[in-house]
Structure formats: structure tokens, C-alpha cells
Design an enzyme around this catalytic site. Structure first.
Site, mmCIF file in Angstrom:
data_model
loop_
_atom_site.group_PDB
_atom_site.id
_atom_site.type_symbol
_atom_site.label_atom_id
_atom_site.label_comp_id
_atom_site.label_asym_id
_atom_site.label_seq_id
_atom_site.Cartn_x
_atom_site.Cartn_y
_atom_site.Cartn_z
ATOM 1 N N ARG A 1 -61.450 17.214 -9.478
ATOM 2 C CA ARG A 1 -62.765 17.696 -9.040
ATOM 3 C C ARG A 1 -62.667 18.494 -7.742
ATOM 4 N NH1 ARG A 1 -62.623 12.969 -11.286
ATOM 5 N NH2 ARG A 1 -64.110 12.359 -12.916
ATOM 6 N N HIS B 1 -60.814 22.158 -21.852
ATOM 7 C CA HIS B 1 -61.663 21.487 -22.831
ATOM 8 C C HIS B 1 -61.880 22.327 -24.081
ATOM 9 C CE1 HIS B 1 -63.745 18.419 -19.930
ATOM 10 N NE2 HIS B 1 -62.487 18.128 -20.172
ATOM 11 N N ALA C 1 -56.278 9.727 -19.205
ATOM 12 C CA ALA C 1 -57.113 9.872 -18.019
ATOM 13 C C ALA C 1 -57.649 8.512 -17.583
ATOM 14 C CB ALA C 1 -58.273 10.814 -18.307
ATOM 15 N N TYR D 1 -49.502 14.651 -28.101
ATOM 16 C CA TYR D 1 -50.754 15.322 -28.454
ATOM 17 C C TYR D 1 -50.683 15.870 -29.888
ATOM 18 C CZ TYR D 1 -52.109 15.487 -23.461
ATOM 19 O OH TYR D 1 -52.454 15.175 -22.170
ATOM 20 N N ASP E 1 -69.174 18.814 -12.357
ATOM 21 C CA ASP E 1 -68.942 17.389 -12.569
ATOM 22 C C ASP E 1 -70.241 16.610 -12.721
ATOM 23 O OD1 ASP E 1 -67.361 15.019 -12.753
ATOM 24 O OD2 ASP E 1 -67.849 14.579 -10.664
ATOM 25 N N ALA F 1 -60.995 7.687 -19.099
ATOM 26 C CA ALA F 1 -60.881 7.243 -20.487
ATOM 27 C C ALA F 1 -60.411 5.803 -20.553
ATOM 28 C CB ALA F 1 -59.913 8.147 -21.242
ATOM 29 N N LYS G 1 -67.575 15.974 -20.543
ATOM 30 C CA LYS G 1 -68.349 17.033 -19.914
ATOM 31 C C LYS G 1 -67.618 17.570 -18.686
ATOM 32 C CE LYS G 1 -69.251 14.205 -16.547
ATOM 33 N NZ LYS G 1 -68.601 14.450 -15.235
ATOM 34 N N LEU H 1 -59.488 15.470 -21.016
ATOM 35 C CA LEU H 1 -58.582 16.345 -20.272
ATOM 36 C C LEU H 1 -59.326 17.106 -19.171
ATOM 37 C CD1 LEU H 1 -56.637 17.745 -23.361
ATOM 38 C CD2 LEU H 1 -55.816 16.035 -21.724
#
Length: 327
Positions: free
Chosen positions: A164, A77, A12, A56, A176, A15, A95, A72
Site C-alpha cells: 500500500r 489483478h 498473502a 500458480y 485500498d 488471505a 479489491k 495478489l
């Protein structure tokens, strides 16, 4: 202290830009692996020489990895958090860690059964500006707390493929950024929301503007509360704790400290205004260091899942009471 060896599950952008560098910089952590759906094709990770790129499943199976960070999409999640715990690794999940409060109960049960550390990556409570804000408010610096208002907005209307802006990936402004406007009020005041109601605007199945009103009840008494979140307005971040003898503003960079603006709080008492600044604090790095320290020493983690569940209850209630309006 032996460094905690970390893997990141998912390539991501967040990240890559924030959390992975924080893991790499943290004093008691070592970033060793990146799990991707296409190993060997990830770009932009040059800041961490020698980083392994694996699938993964291979990341979860690697016995040399102690902890996993999950960035992710929201809707998976819980699934991957439980998989990481089942693989015998500590887990820090972006989150919101879940879509509903009862899902956090499932994670708590898995955490307790495994004896591992699992938490939501709620970084602001690790920042000294929020720790100081809590000390001041709970220490009576503004007198009796009577009102809290919080605002967090940005505009990503052009990013149509952003997770989002997509309902199927658990998008929307409340999930978010509502975690920040709701959770920061709870963290500083020690209170929980009652009598909560919400108005919101949706586009393509996700909330792009929402206003929540509630009563916060806790050890400091009762206070009114208003929070606004939006993904369609000019950038704005501000939280104010208003008492009968003063007010405290976390107004410069409350949620994206030293990215949106320099971290600063202002204490207003009559005509006197005092401020404190933290120009160098990195809450992502502090979060990693606290998480790793808890793993190695058993120290209490500053943001346990029980706290996270309380914020998710507010999110759930916002959707349950939502009255849809239009611009």
C-alpha cells in the site's frame, strides 16, 4: 448443494488471516489448494488440513478446482483475473480488481464470453448491517437523503515495504480504502457521483490522505457527499447518511465489522435513537457463500462487476481532479 472447490492464488497475509479461513468455514465451499511462488514453503495454513500447495500454473491447470480467489498486489489483478477465466474457472479478485474503469470492461467481456462468474471481493455489501442500512435509507427512515459523509483511516507509516506504500504495486489510500467510502455510499443510496473533486497528500508517490467532495444523484434525489481516506491517521471508520427527518450512522465497524468494532447501526430521529447489532456476522464467509451459491444455482450475485465499475469510475475521477496539498 455440491460444494464449490476453491484455490487461493498467492500466500498473502490477508488471505491467510481472513479470506482463506472464510472459504474453509463456508457451508457450500471447500478450500483445496494454495498456489504460491514457492510451493511447500507457505506457513500459517494449519487451519486447513490436507491443503495442497502448488505453483500458480498448476493451480490454474487443476481440473478439480472450480473457483479461484486472488489476493495478489493491485497492479496484477487484471492479468491474473483474465488468466483464471481463460483457464475455465470462476474468479473472485481482491479489491480493487483493476487500476482503471476501462479494464473492468475487458473483464466483463471475458466473463460474458466464458459464462463464468467473476467479481471483486467487495465484502461489505454481503454484511447484514449494510443491507439493513440500504433498506432504511431507501425506505424513508431518515426522510429525504441530503448528505453523506464517510471516513476511513489507519496509520501504516512504519510499514515502508507494505504494497500500500509502494506506487509500483498500485498502492495508496484511495485504491485500498476509497473503494469502501465511495462504494458504500453508492450501495446504500443507489446514487452515482457527479461534480466530483479531490484534494490529496502524497508521500513517495502514493496518496496517504485524500478528501473527495461530490454530488450524489439517484432515485432518492440529490445529496452532497464528502469522503476522507488516510493511511497516516489514527484508526477511524464511520459513515453517516443524513436526511431532513433523521440520520443513520454506520459508525462502529462499518468496514472491518467485528474486527475494528462490533457491527452496529444507529438510527437517529429527533431525540430517539435506536440501534441494531450483528456481533457474529462474518462478511467474508457470507461473501464466499453467496459467490458459491451463484455458481451452483445461477442466482444473481449481490455485487456484480457492473457495480464495481461504478466505484472505479469514482476512483479514476478522484485522481483526475486531484489537487495536491501538503500537511
Amino acid at each position: 448443494m455440491k460444494p464449490v472447490r476453491w484455490g487461493v492464488l498467492g500466500n498473502a497475509k490477508f488471505a491467510r488471516d481472513h479470506m482463506a479461513p472464510a472459504i474453509h468455514m463456508a457451508e457450500n465451499a471447500e478450500l483445496v489448494a494454495l498456489g504460491t511462488s514457492s510451493p511447500g514453503k507457505a506457513e500459517g495454513w494449519d487451519f486447513c488440513p490436507g491443503l495442497k500447495q502448488v505453483s500458480y500454473d498448476d493451480l490454474l491447470a487443476d481440473p478439480t478446482i472450480d473457483a479461484v480467489y486472488i489476493p495478489l498486489p493491485n497492479h496484477i489483478h487484471v492479468e491474473w483475473t483474465l488468466k483464471v477465466l481463460a483457464a475455465g474457472k470462476h474468479v473472485l479478485t481482491e479489491k480493487p480488481i483493476s487500476m482503471r474503469a476501462e479494464e473492468i470492461d475487458t473483464i466483463i467481456a471475458a466473463r460474458d464470453k466464458s459464462g463464468l462468474l467473476a467479481a471483486e471481493a467487495y465484502m461489505i455489501v454481503h454484511h447484514p448491517q449494510w443491507i439493513r442500512a440500504r433498506e432504511l435509507v431507501q425506505g424513508g427512515a431518515i426522510g429525504t437523503l441530503r448528505h453523506i459523509d464517510a471516513f476511513f483511516s489507519y496509520n501504516n507509516a512504519e510499514e515502508t515495504q507494505n504494497i500500500r506504500n509502494r506506487p509500483e504495486t498500485g498502492g495508496g489510500g484511495i485504491r485500498d480504502i476509497g473503494v469502501y467510502t465511495y462504494g458504500s455510499a453508492r450501495f446504500v443510496s443507489g446514487a452515482e457521483a457527479t461534480d466530483l473533486s479531490c484534494r490529496l497528500i502524497r508521500e513517495n508517490g502514493v496518496d496517504v490522505w485524500a478528501e473527495v467532495d461530490a454530488i450524489m444523484e439517484g432515485p432518492l434525489g440529490r445529496a452532497t457527499y464528502t469522503a476522507m481516506t488516510s493511511m497516516r491517521l489514527q484508526n477511524r471508520q464511520e459513515v453517516t447518511f443524513h436526511g431532513d427527518k433523521g440520520l443513520l450512522k454506520v459508525a462502529n465497524g462499518p468496514f472491518n465489522a467485528n474486527l475494528f468494532a462490533e457491527a452496529r447501526i444507529e438510527l437517529h430521529n429527533g431525540q430517539t435513537v435506536t440501534s441494531e447489532r450483528w456481533p457474529a456476522a462474518n462478511h467474508y464467509k457470507l461473501q464466499v457463500e453467496n459467490f458459491s451459491r451463484s455458481i451452483r444455482t445461477g442466482a444473481a450475485y449481490p455485487c456484480p462487476l457492473e457495480f464495481t465499475r461504478g466505484t472505479q469510475v469514482m476512483i479514476d475521477r478522484a485522481f483526475e481532479t486531484a489537487r495536491e496539498i501538503s500537511w
